[in-house]
Enzyme design. Structure first.
Site, PDB file in Angstrom:
ATOM      1  N   LEU A  12       0.975  -1.063  -0.076  1.00 49.32           N
ATOM      2  CA  LEU A  12       0.063   0.039   0.094  1.00 49.32           C
ATOM      3  C   LEU A  12       0.673   1.109   0.094  1.00 49.32           C
ATOM      4  CD1 LEU A  12      -2.633   1.578   0.333  1.00 49.32           C
ATOM      5  CD2 LEU A  12      -2.402   1.351   2.585  1.00 49.32           C
ATOM      6  N   ILE A  35       8.782   1.285  14.227  1.00 48.99           N
ATOM      7  CA  ILE A  35       7.656   1.930  15.038  1.00 48.99           C
ATOM      8  C   ILE A  35       7.872   1.384  16.564  1.00 48.99           C
ATOM      9  CG2 ILE A  35       6.233   2.937  13.059  1.00 48.99           C
ATOM     10  CD1 ILE A  35       4.526   0.618  13.672  1.00 48.99           C
ATOM     11  N   ALA A  58       3.151  -2.274   9.311  1.00 52.18           N
ATOM     12  CA  ALA A  58       2.585  -3.465  10.434  1.00 52.18           C
ATOM     13  C   ALA A  58       3.475  -4.701  10.091  1.00 52.18           C
ATOM     14  CB  ALA A  58       1.091  -3.637   9.851  1.00 52.18           C
ATOM     15  N   THR A  60       2.586  -8.096   8.644  1.00 54.43           N
ATOM     16  CA  THR A  60       1.477  -8.411   8.024  1.00 54.43           C
ATOM     17  C   THR A  60       1.329  -9.793   7.548  1.00 54.43           C
ATOM     18  OG1 THR A  60       2.564  -7.692   6.076  1.00 54.43           O
ATOM     19  CG2 THR A  60       0.940  -6.040   6.903  1.00 54.43           C
ATOM     20  N   ASP A 100     -10.084  -6.390   8.016  1.00 51.53           N
ATOM     21  CA  ASP A 100     -11.396  -7.202   8.254  1.00 51.53           C
ATOM     22  C   ASP A 100     -11.052  -8.097   9.151  1.00 51.53           C
ATOM     23  OD1 ASP A 100      -9.697  -8.171   6.461  1.00 51.53           O
ATOM     24  OD2 ASP A 100     -10.824  -9.295   5.410  1.00 51.53           O
ATOM     25  N   TYR A 123      -2.856 -11.911  14.455  1.00 50.57           N
ATOM     26  CA  TYR A 123      -2.615 -10.529  13.665  1.00 50.57           C
ATOM     27  C   TYR A 123      -4.076  -9.836  13.777  1.00 50.57           C
ATOM     28  CZ  TYR A 123      -3.272  -7.794   9.502  1.00 50.57           C
ATOM     29  OH  TYR A 123      -3.361  -6.859   8.581  1.00 50.57           O
ATOM     30  N   LYS A 127      -4.417  -6.123  15.814  1.00 47.96           N
ATOM     31  CA  LYS A 127      -5.031  -4.981  14.974  1.00 47.96           C
ATOM     32  C   LYS A 127      -6.117  -4.421  15.972  1.00 47.96           C
ATOM     33  CE  LYS A 127      -2.792  -4.130  11.156  1.00 47.96           C
ATOM     34  NZ  LYS A 127      -2.206  -2.904  10.831  1.00 47.96           N
ATOM     35  N   TRP A 148      -7.907  -7.822   2.087  1.00 44.92           N
ATOM     36  CA  TRP A 148      -7.599  -8.779   0.583  1.00 44.92           C
ATOM     37  C   TRP A 148      -6.776  -7.549  -0.279  1.00 44.92           C
ATOM     38  CZ3 TRP A 148     -11.457 -12.875  -1.215  1.00 44.92           C
ATOM     39  CH2 TRP A 148     -11.970 -13.505  -0.252  1.00 44.92           C
TER      40      TRP A 148
HETATM   41  N1  NAP Z   1      -2.277  -7.049   2.724  1.00 46.32           N
HETATM   42  C1  NAP Z   1      -3.711  -7.169   3.306  1.00 46.32           C
HETATM   43  O1  NAP Z   1      -4.396  -7.883   2.541  1.00 46.32           O
HETATM   44  C2  NAP Z   1      -4.125  -6.273   4.375  1.00 46.32           C
HETATM   45  C3  NAP Z   1      -5.400  -6.195   4.447  1.00 46.32           C
HETATM   46  C4  NAP Z   1      -6.068  -5.471   5.589  1.00 46.32           C
HETATM   47  C5  NAP Z   1      -5.290  -4.642   6.181  1.00 46.32           C
HETATM   48  N2  NAP Z   1      -3.970  -4.278   5.925  1.00 46.32           N
HETATM   49  C6  NAP Z   1      -3.174  -3.453   6.424  1.00 46.32           C
HETATM   50  O2  NAP Z   1      -3.022  -2.390   5.562  1.00 46.32           O
HETATM   51  C7  NAP Z   1      -1.623  -1.882   5.677  1.00 46.32           C
HETATM   52  C8  NAP Z   1      -0.580  -2.020   4.614  1.00 46.32           C
HETATM   53  O3  NAP Z   1      -0.528  -3.425   4.247  1.00 46.32           O
HETATM   54  P1  NAP Z   1       0.365  -3.928   3.096  1.00 46.32           P
HETATM   55  O4  NAP Z   1      -0.064  -5.146   2.665  1.00 46.32           O
HETATM   56  O5  NAP Z   1       0.998  -2.365   2.274  1.00 46.32           O
HETATM   57  O6  NAP Z   1       1.862  -4.222   4.128  1.00 46.32           O
HETATM   58  P2  NAP Z   1       3.177  -4.784   3.590  1.00 46.32           P
HETATM   59  O7  NAP Z   1       3.556  -4.913   2.132  1.00 46.32           O
HETATM   60  O8  NAP Z   1       3.618  -6.113   4.383  1.00 46.32           O
HETATM   61  O9  NAP Z   1       4.297  -3.589   4.282  1.00 46.32           O
HETATM   62  C9  NAP Z   1       4.396  -3.423   5.540  1.00 46.32           C
HETATM   63  C10 NAP Z   1       5.085  -2.089   5.882  1.00 46.32           C
HETATM   64  O10 NAP Z   1       5.381  -2.066   7.199  1.00 46.32           O
HETATM   65  C11 NAP Z   1       6.733  -1.604   7.436  1.00 46.32           C
HETATM   66  N3  NAP Z   1       7.163  -2.213   8.472  1.00 46.32           N
HETATM   67  C12 NAP Z   1       6.988  -3.680   8.982  1.00 46.32           C
HETATM   68  N4  NAP Z   1       7.795  -3.493  10.478  1.00 46.32           N
HETATM   69  C13 NAP Z   1       7.872  -2.330  10.539  1.00 46.32           C
HETATM   70  C14 NAP Z   1       8.445  -1.923  11.891  1.00 46.32           C
HETATM   71  N5  NAP Z   1       8.604  -2.590  13.043  1.00 46.32           N
HETATM   72  N6  NAP Z   1       8.674  -0.472  11.800  1.00 46.32           N
HETATM   73  C15 NAP Z   1       8.268   0.378  10.997  1.00 46.32           C
HETATM   74  N7  NAP Z   1       7.875  -0.265   9.895  1.00 46.32           N
HETATM   75  C16 NAP Z   1       7.595  -1.522   9.588  1.00 46.32           C
HETATM   76  C17 NAP Z   1       7.516  -2.461   6.161  1.00 46.32           C
HETATM   77  O11 NAP Z   1       8.792  -1.735   6.041  1.00 46.32           O
HETATM   78  P3  NAP Z   1      10.075  -2.596   5.550  1.00 46.32           P
HETATM   79  O12 NAP Z   1       9.689  -2.661   3.858  1.00 46.32           O
HETATM   80  O13 NAP Z   1      11.034  -1.719   5.705  1.00 46.32           O
HETATM   81  O14 NAP Z   1      10.270  -3.737   6.175  1.00 46.32           O
HETATM   82  C18 NAP Z   1       6.277  -1.977   5.047  1.00 46.32           C
HETATM   83  O15 NAP Z   1       6.867  -0.911   4.689  1.00 46.32           O
HETATM   84  C19 NAP Z   1      -1.143  -2.528   7.038  1.00 46.32           C
HETATM   85  O16 NAP Z   1      -1.391  -1.827   8.445  1.00 46.32           O
HETATM   86  C20 NAP Z   1      -1.859  -4.084   7.096  1.00 46.32           C
HETATM   87  O17 NAP Z   1      -2.086  -4.525   8.322  1.00 46.32           O
HETATM   88  C21 NAP Z   1      -3.294  -5.132   4.815  1.00 46.32           C
END
Ligand code: NAP
Length: 278
Positions: A12, A35, A58, A60, A100, A123, A127, A148
């Site tokens: 994202l 963080i 996060a 994830t 979700d 997880y 959240k 998703w």
């Molecule tokens: N993916 C899904 O289907 C989904 C669904 C619902 C909600 N969400 C939420 O939407 C948001 C974005 O998801 P995404 O899929 O884009 O996640 P992602 O691709 O896994 O990216 C996670 C990001 O968080 C950073 N991160 C991880 N641990 C960290 C820490 N300790 N301190 C600082 N930064 C940290 C990572 O940095 P590095 O790259 O440097 O490690 C990366 O930039 C998250 O909050 C997730 O929980 C995701």
């Protein structure tokens, strides 16, 4: 407006950085600030003095969270608390990405923002606890629940399916979990609008329409130009470490209050397939 994106190197986060024009954007991944480090978080936010912070950082990996419970809570809950406390000190607005998976999936009609949280996975718990803490620290913060997520620039379900379809004659995909696929580009655009509209409280932000993973995979394979057979299976047949909600469709009512309409997921999938090619 000055914006700080935390989690800018994620799926994202990358879309947010690409889509956010017309404002000053600071983009940070975990290398810039972990963080979990409250002092560093305070320093970064105190120095940057952003108007808005988008907290997309996060841990994830939903299945890995089951066996790394402490890590899940320290990043997803305690890390979020660190950011919220620093935001309060610096007078910044905060939008937090949630999931979700805070719901148990027992409903059969779309989840509204006022429905009770009842997470089933580590997880989801991390959240849900973050949401509760953030609303106490910053009652006016915005919690954007999504689901998703797919998009270019990282691993996601369509990417996996396309790779498998290119190499296998048949794929088994679960057909008893229903949700809303959400394209990072559409999600990023909605988040930008929510910040510009001074959004507050819980908002559900997904692409319109819903499907099972099996139905999603069928569309991906066909529209990706593959002939692999997609076979429906149950979650029991494809046992994973983390339990998933059987139904986690999020209602668009809360988003419509801000005058935001999301495109259908099938339309979003078409644009993703185009973006992937280019
Ligand atoms: N993916 C899904 O289907 C989904 C669904 C619902 C909600 N969400 C939420 O939407 C948001 C974005 O998801 P995404 O899929 O884009 O996640 P992602 O691709 O896994 O990216 C996670 C990001 O968080 C950073 N991160 C991880 N641990 C960290 C820490 N300790 N301190 C600082 N930064 C940290 C990572 O940095 P590095 O790259 O440097 O490690 C990366 O930039 C998250 O909050 C997730 O929980 C995701």
């Amino acid at each position: 407006m000055k914006v700080l994106i935390l989690g800018a190197t994620g799926l994202l986060g990358k879309a947010l950085v690409r889509e956010w024009t017309g404002d000053e954007v600071l983009a940070m991944g975990s290398r810039d600030v972990d963080i979990r480090d409250s002092a560093k978080v305070r320093e970064i936010i105190g120095n940057a003095r952003p108007d808005w912070i988008v907290l997309a950082a996060a841990y994830t990996d939903v299945d890995a969270c089951e066996s790394h419970r402490e890590l899940a809570f320290s990043v997803n809950r305690d890390g979020a608390v660190n950011v919220a406390e620093a935001a309060r000190q610096a007078g910044a607005e905060l939008i937090f990405l949630s999931s979700d998976y805070v719901f148990d999936g027992k409903k059969t009609s779309p989840y509204e923002v006022e429905n009770k949280r009842n997470p089933q996975s580590v997880y989801g718990h991390s959240k849900a606890e973050a949401e509760i803490n953030l609303l106490e620290i910053l009652p006016h913060c915005c919690i954007a629940r999504t689901s998703w997520i797919f998009g270019v620039g990282g691993r996601c379900f369509p990417d996996t399916i396309l790779r498998l379809a290119a190499n296998r004659p048949a794929l088994d995909v679960v057909n008893d979990q229903r949700g809303c696929p959400t394209y990072t580009v559409d999600l990023a655009r909605a988040i930008i609008q929510l910040c510009r509209k001074d959004a507050s409280g819980i908002v559900h932000v997904t692409n319109a329409g819903d499907c099972t993973w099996f139905e999603f995979a069928q569309q991906i394979v066909t529209r990706g130009g593959f002939t692999a057979e997609v076979r429906p299976v149950s979650s029991q047949q494809m046992a994973r470490p983390a339990p998933r909600p059987a139904y986690s469709v999020l209602s668009a009512t809360s988003l419509r209050r801000y005058g935001i309409e999301m495109p259908e997921w099938k339309d979003a999938l078409g644009r993703y397939l185009q973006e992937r090619k280019s």
